[in-house]
Design a protein around this motif. Structure first.
Motif, short mmCIF file in Angstrom:
data_model
loop_
_atom_site.label_atom_id
_atom_site.label_comp_id
_atom_site.label_asym_id
_atom_site.label_seq_id
_atom_site.Cartn_x
_atom_site.Cartn_y
_atom_site.Cartn_z
N LEU A 3 13.58 63.31 44.84
CA LEU A 3 12.44 64.19 44.72
C LEU A 3 11.24 63.61 44.22
O LEU A 3 9.94 63.85 44.48
CB LEU A 3 12.78 65.62 43.88
N LEU A 4 11.27 62.75 43.11
CA LEU A 4 10.19 62.03 42.48
C LEU A 4 10.29 60.53 42.40
O LEU A 4 11.19 59.90 42.66
CB LEU A 4 10.10 62.74 40.87
N SER A 110 17.80 64.06 35.01
CA SER A 110 17.22 65.55 35.18
C SER A 110 16.86 66.28 34.12
O SER A 110 17.87 66.26 32.84
CB SER A 110 18.33 66.41 36.21
N ALA A 129 8.84 64.85 34.64
CA ALA A 129 8.65 64.65 35.97
C ALA A 129 7.83 63.34 36.25
O ALA A 129 7.99 62.66 37.35
CB ALA A 129 7.87 65.85 36.74
N VAL A 134 14.06 64.90 37.12
CA VAL A 134 13.80 65.97 37.85
C VAL A 134 13.91 67.03 36.99
O VAL A 134 14.95 67.35 36.48
CB VAL A 134 14.71 65.93 39.18
N HIS A 152 8.80 68.93 43.17
CA HIS A 152 8.25 68.33 41.99
C HIS A 152 9.55 68.99 40.96
O HIS A 152 9.75 68.39 39.92
CB HIS A 152 7.06 68.99 41.26
N CYS A 153 10.31 70.00 41.50
CA CYS A 153 11.43 70.27 40.55
C CYS A 153 12.40 71.36 41.49
O CYS A 153 12.21 71.02 42.65
CB CYS A 153 10.70 71.32 39.50
N VAL A 170 22.12 68.57 41.87
CA VAL A 170 21.44 67.39 41.43
C VAL A 170 22.51 66.14 41.31
O VAL A 170 22.21 65.35 41.70
CB VAL A 170 20.80 67.61 39.88
#
Length: 172
Positions: A3-4, A110, A129, A134, A152-153, A170
């Protein structure tokens, strides 16, 4: 999970003045590293985090660790972790400086932030982040005005089940 962490991509512009680091490895050796940092207290979600960790432990085949940093009601949290049989899984690290937290976020996968829904704007999920960690955040928290679910989350309802489900997602 990606995601990031893409090189050169801004995370929450104007909130954290940092460019995300290069792509990184998540869950080295198959173990997902969860982290929480902030005030250790029920309204901040510490109990939810510990109960979700206990529920995750019951789910077969999920390898993870949990580190909790911050001050507050540590005796309560340590007792709760012990009563849930999490002594070997959870580590309480106490208060840490901002520089130390940045290093912790970089090595974690995370960030858990199941705070009360009236939390005005917690910066910790944004800071995590920015380091490629995450965030899993309560949907009604103020920080969700700047962070997009799935970008972002990961947004959750403020329940043990919702948090454990997001933690499991996750984990892959």
């Amino acid at each position: 999970m990606r995601l990031l962490g893409r090189a050169g991509r801004r995370v929450c512009a104007r909130v954290v003045d940092r460019v995300a680091r290069a792509a990184r490895d998540y869950a080295p050796a198959g173990r997902v590293r969860f982290v929480a940092a902030g005030r250790v207290h029920a309204n901040k979600g510490t109990g939810l985090i510990l109960e979700a960790a206990a529920l995750m432990r019951e789910r077969a085949g999920i390898d993870f660790s949990l580190e909790i940093y911050g001050d507050g009601d540590l005796p309560w949290a340590v007792d709760l972790a012990h009563s849930l049989g999490l002594d070997d899984l959870v580590r309480f690290g106490g208060w840490r400086s901002q520089a130390e937290l940045q290093q912790i976020y970089r090595r974690s996968d995370s960030f858990l932030f199941p705070t009360w829904e009236r939390e005005p704007f917690g910066f910790a999920p944004v800071e995590a982040a920015a380091e490629g960690c995450v965030p899993i955040i309560t949907g009604g928290a103020g920080v969700t005005e700047r962070m997009v679910d799935g970008v972002h989350c990961v947004l959750i309802d403020r329940t043990v089940e919702s948090l454990a489900d997001a933690m499991q997602r996750v984990c892959g």
